[in-house]
Design an enzyme around this catalytic site. Structure first.
Site, PDB file in Angstrom:
ATOM      1  N   MET A   1       0.850  -1.188   0.000  1.00  0.00           N
ATOM      2  CA  MET A   1       0.000   0.000   0.000  1.00  0.00           C
ATOM      3  C   MET A   1       0.890   1.244   0.000  1.00  0.00           C
ATOM      4  O   MET A   1       2.047   1.193   0.419  1.00  0.00           O
ATOM      5  CB  MET A   1      -0.905   0.005   1.234  1.00  0.00           C
TER       6      MET A   1
ATOM      7  N   ASP B   1      -7.878  -3.019 -11.573  1.00  0.00           N
ATOM      8  CA  ASP B   1      -7.238  -2.454 -10.386  1.00  0.00           C
ATOM      9  C   ASP B   1      -7.580  -3.287  -9.164  1.00  0.00           C
ATOM     10  O   ASP B   1      -8.621  -3.929  -9.113  1.00  0.00           O
ATOM     11  CB  ASP B   1      -7.675  -1.002 -10.173  1.00  0.00           C
ATOM     12  N   GLU B   2      -6.719  -3.254  -8.167  1.00  0.00           N
ATOM     13  CA  GLU B   2      -6.861  -4.081  -6.961  1.00  0.00           C
ATOM     14  C   GLU B   2      -7.050  -5.543  -7.372  1.00  0.00           C
ATOM     15  O   GLU B   2      -7.991  -6.218  -6.961  1.00  0.00           O
ATOM     16  CB  GLU B   2      -8.025  -3.584  -6.084  1.00  0.00           C
TER      17      GLU B   2
ATOM     18  N   GLN C   1      -5.808  -8.147  -6.512  1.00  0.00           N
ATOM     19  CA  GLN C   1      -5.854  -9.162  -5.449  1.00  0.00           C
ATOM     20  C   GLN C   1      -7.283  -9.537  -5.054  1.00  0.00           C
ATOM     21  O   GLN C   1      -7.506 -10.582  -4.477  1.00  0.00           O
ATOM     22  CB  GLN C   1      -5.060  -8.695  -4.225  1.00  0.00           C
TER      23      GLN C   1
ATOM     24  N   CYS D   1       9.038   3.824   4.069  1.00  0.00           N
ATOM     25  CA  CYS D   1       8.812   3.298   5.408  1.00  0.00           C
ATOM     26  C   CYS D   1       8.357   4.417   6.340  1.00  0.00           C
ATOM     27  O   CYS D   1       8.963   5.489   6.367  1.00  0.00           O
ATOM     28  CB  CYS D   1      10.091   2.654   5.938  1.00  0.00           C
TER      29      CYS D   1
ATOM     30  N   CYS E   1       9.624  -0.783   5.720  1.00  0.00           N
ATOM     31  CA  CYS E   1      10.731  -1.511   5.102  1.00  0.00           C
ATOM     32  C   CYS E   1      10.827  -2.877   5.788  1.00  0.00           C
ATOM     33  O   CYS E   1      10.194  -3.102   6.828  1.00  0.00           O
ATOM     34  CB  CYS E   1      12.031  -0.732   5.240  1.00  0.00           C
TER      35      CYS E   1
ATOM     36  N   HIS F   1      11.707  -2.771   9.528  1.00  0.00           N
ATOM     37  CA  HIS F   1      10.695  -2.285  10.468  1.00  0.00           C
ATOM     38  C   HIS F   1       9.351  -2.976  10.317  1.00  0.00           C
ATOM     39  O   HIS F   1       8.381  -2.611  10.974  1.00  0.00           O
ATOM     40  CB  HIS F   1      10.542  -0.766  10.316  1.00  0.00           C
TER      41      HIS F   1
HETATM   42 ZN   LIG Z   1      12.176   1.351   7.936  1.00  0.00          ZN
END
Ligand SMILES: [Zn+2]
Length: 196
Positions: free
Chosen positions: A12, A83-84, A86, A143, A175, A178
């Site tokens: 996202m 689109d989307e 998934q 991130c 990321c 994290h």
């Molecule tokens: Zn990060």
């Protein structure tokens, strides 16, 4: 001629819909192509009749729950966008069969969507499209902790629900360093320090 399949994916907040919209607007306005844009009726967070990006681009789109609903429209289109991607599951046709038929009929197809859920598990429709695609674009977000390129979607309040429709109220980009998921969701108080 066999059509070309492009898959745009990532977490996202990576700008997937914006990238898709740029291609739609160029094909429609720059090349004068007939473009059909599909989304699932399941995802009506923004609009039923438009595809809208967070930065304000938009294009006409059709929300469907079965592919049969657009059998006629598909025949007239030179390019079909989903689109989307998934969310295109549990329909009358498998999305791989639907797209394969379009490519055999010479249509170009562009799909965009999440590659994995917030647990890092692949979404089957996206995985199929990435495997079939002539070109795969893996976009990254930033991130929310360190600002480095982010490949993952992080759910702020982790629970057992795989898909919760929402935006920055529920999710943020992280990321790999994290992005931490709590493997034992049933154990309260075992949340790892996300900044570690
Ligand atoms: Zn990060």
């Amino acid at each position: 001629m066999y059509g070309k399949l492009t898959a745009i994916c990532g977490p996202m907040f990576a700008g997937k819909t914006t990238e898709l919209l740029k291609r739609i607007l160029w094909a429609r306005n720059g090349e004068g192509k007939e473009v059909l844009v599909l989304k699932t009726a399941f995802d009506n967070r923004y609009s039923d009749t438009e595809l809208v990006s967070h930065d304000g681009l938009s294009a006409d789109a059709k929300a469907i729950s079965q592919f049969a609903e657009v059998a006629d429209l598909v025949r007239d289109a030179e390019m079909i966008c989903l689109d989307e991607i998934q969310f295109f599951s549990g329909m009358d046709l498998d999305v791989a069969d639907f797209v394969s038929d379009l490519l055999h009929a010479g249509r170009d197809v562009v799909v965009a969507g999440l590659d994995t859920n917030w647990k890092g598990e692949p979404f089957a429709p996206t995985a199929l499209m990435m495997a079939m695609a002539d070109e795969v674009l893996k976009l990254k977000a930033h991130c929310s902790i360190c600002g480095q390129p982010a490949q993952k979607t992080f759910k702020k309040h982790q629970d057992d629900q795989e898909i919760a429709l929402g935006h920055s109220d529920i999710y943020e980009a992280r990321c790999n360093r994290h992005w931490i998921i709590e493997k034992h969701l049933s154990k309260p108080g075992s949340t790892p320090d996300p900044t570690g």
